[in-house]
Enzyme design. Structure first.
Site, short mmCIF file in Angstrom:
data_model
loop_
_atom_site.label_atom_id
_atom_site.label_comp_id
_atom_site.label_asym_id
_atom_site.label_seq_id
_atom_site.Cartn_x
_atom_site.Cartn_y
_atom_site.Cartn_z
N CYS A 81 0.81 -1.23 0.00
CA CYS A 81 0.00 0.00 0.00
C CYS A 81 0.84 1.27 0.00
O CYS A 81 0.30 2.37 -0.16
CB CYS A 81 -0.93 0.00 1.20
SG CYS A 81 -2.04 -1.42 1.23
N CYS A 203 -12.89 0.20 8.53
CA CYS A 203 -12.06 -0.41 7.50
C CYS A 203 -12.28 0.29 6.17
O CYS A 203 -13.43 0.54 5.78
CB CYS A 203 -12.40 -1.89 7.34
SG CYS A 203 -12.52 -2.82 8.90
N ILE A 206 -12.60 -1.30 -0.84
CA ILE A 206 -11.82 -1.68 -2.02
C ILE A 206 -12.17 -0.71 -3.14
O ILE A 206 -13.33 -0.64 -3.56
CB ILE A 206 -12.13 -3.13 -2.44
CG1 ILE A 206 -11.82 -4.10 -1.30
CG2 ILE A 206 -11.37 -3.49 -3.69
CD1 ILE A 206 -10.39 -4.08 -0.84
N HIS A 325 -9.20 3.74 -1.50
CA HIS A 325 -7.85 3.18 -1.42
C HIS A 325 -7.55 2.29 -2.62
O HIS A 325 -7.42 1.07 -2.49
CB HIS A 325 -7.71 2.40 -0.12
CG HIS A 325 -6.34 1.89 0.16
ND1 HIS A 325 -5.19 2.49 -0.30
CD2 HIS A 325 -5.93 0.78 0.87
CE1 HIS A 325 -4.13 1.81 0.11
NE2 HIS A 325 -4.55 0.77 0.81
#
Length: 378
Positions: A81, A203, A206, A325
């Site tokens: 990442c 969290c 995606i 992300h």
């Protein structure tokens, strides 16, 4: 070096191919700058999982195919990442040889089943100690959160305040994955438990997307923003090799390098983009970057000091939680946001009189960290 052009796509579940996303980001960065593609000397591509999700590696040549006839040197950087941040760090190290460097990163992740994608993302962790034991990243960051709660008296409500802030910022960012979504504290606190104490909204999602910047040795316009500090460090890849889960040595060391290079102190930073892949990660980063003392990040959150109207706005674009992300693009998108802010072009989320901005990009659970410091026009 100076950031002379920035470009990015919207983040989210997108229908475009990785090739199209990369092209869009490059086109927008060139359009934002005063430069022509023929002025570029080298291209660095940031990406983590195209081999797994797209059956496509050799991305340097892929980008060359998008720009036929140039035959520029181009290659891929992978650091999980932190791929985007490390690609920029690599570009800075090449400034003596190349005048103008294009850094582009992207990811197309929503093309395979979640089970397979989760397994692929887990490759950023240690194979023997973590992957084979089923220790995926929500579980690893849950360990971080649990230890942080025990040591410093934080609660899930503190994490919820991080998420609430970042989603609120994303609602003001038209390119964000969740720019349309309003959530309440109750929604966050009573969302599905993923891995205790982390819930669904703790969290990041995606995301697909791409981002690009153009770096130049020479300042070309008054809109150019200088990168004055840079640090990149690593640490052991597995939490099982660490005594303390609530601090990342890679971040602390990279930050020290960046502050020393920029000749500033943490308190001089006006605005920051932190790697909030999980809500607890933002709290830990605030402390590792010396924005506050260890264990006191919750005080800044509770006092709303990291909101748009606070003393140190963090993740004004929504962060990974709200903006999204798309892994290879993330570190570059952080630079995009800071550059817009320092130019005074962020509209509804603009931070007034911001002069110094910081980005913090992490791979794994602190296995790699990149810290960059940018200075706006005087």
């Amino acid at each position: 070096m100076y950031v002379t052009g920035i470009g990015r796509t919207k983040f989210g579940m997108l229908n475009k191919s990785l090739h199209e996303l990369l092209y869009d980001a490059i086109y927008k960065a060139l359009h934002d700058s005063t430069m022509d593609i023929a002025d570029i000397d080298i291209i660095i591509v940031a990406n983590f999982l195209s081999g797994c999700t797209q059956s496509q590696l050799h991305l340097g040549s892929v980008v060359s195919s998008l720009l036929p006839g140039l035959n520029l040197p181009a290659y891929r950087i992978e650091a999980a990442c932190a791929s985007g941040g490390l690609a920029i760090y690599q570009a800075l190290s090449m400034s003596e040889k190349f005048n103008n460097i294009l850094v582009v990163g992207g990811e197309r992740l929503n093309t395979i089943p979640n089970k397979d994608l989760t397994k692929n993302i887990a490759m950023a962790g240690d194979f023997l100690r973590d992957q084979q034991e089923g220790l995926i990243f929500p579980a690893q960051y849950a360990f971080v959160a649990s230890q942080y709660f025990k040591k410093y008296g934080a609660t899930h409500n503190d994490l919820a305040l991080v998420t609430l802030k970042n989603y609120a910022n994303a609602s003001k960012n038209p390119l964000a994955h969740f720019n349309y979504k309003d959530i309440s504290l109750d929604t966050i606190n009573f969302s599905q438990m993923i891995c205790s104490p982390l819930r669904l909204f703790d969290c990041c999602a995606i995301s697909d997307g791409a981002a690009a910047i153009i770096l130049s040795r020479e300042k070309k316009t008054d809109r150019d923003i200088e990168i004055i500090g840079a640090g990149a460090r690593t640490d052991v890849i597995s939490l099982s090799n660490r005594k303390d889960f609530t601090t990342f040595a890679s971040t602390k060391l990279a930050a020290k390098d960046a502050y020393n290079m920029a000749k500033i102190r943490p308190k001089d930073i006006d605005i920051a983009e932190l790697h909030d892949c999980f809500s607890i990660a933002e709290l830990v980063a605030m402390e590792d970057l010396d924005f506050c003392k260890i264990g006191e990040g919750i005080s800044l959150i509770r006092a709303s000091e990291t909101t748009l109207s606070g003393s140190l706005p963090i993740n004004t674009d929504g962060g990974l939680l709200g903006d999204g992300h798309p892994i290879g693009a993330t570190g570059i998108a952080q630079i995009y946001e800071i550059v817009e802010q320092l130019r005074g072009e962020s509209k509804y989320r603009q931070i007034h009189n911001a002069k110094l901005g910081l980005t913090h990009n992490v791979g794994g659970v602190g296995g790699t960290a990149v810290v960059l410091i940018l200075e706006g026009p005087s």
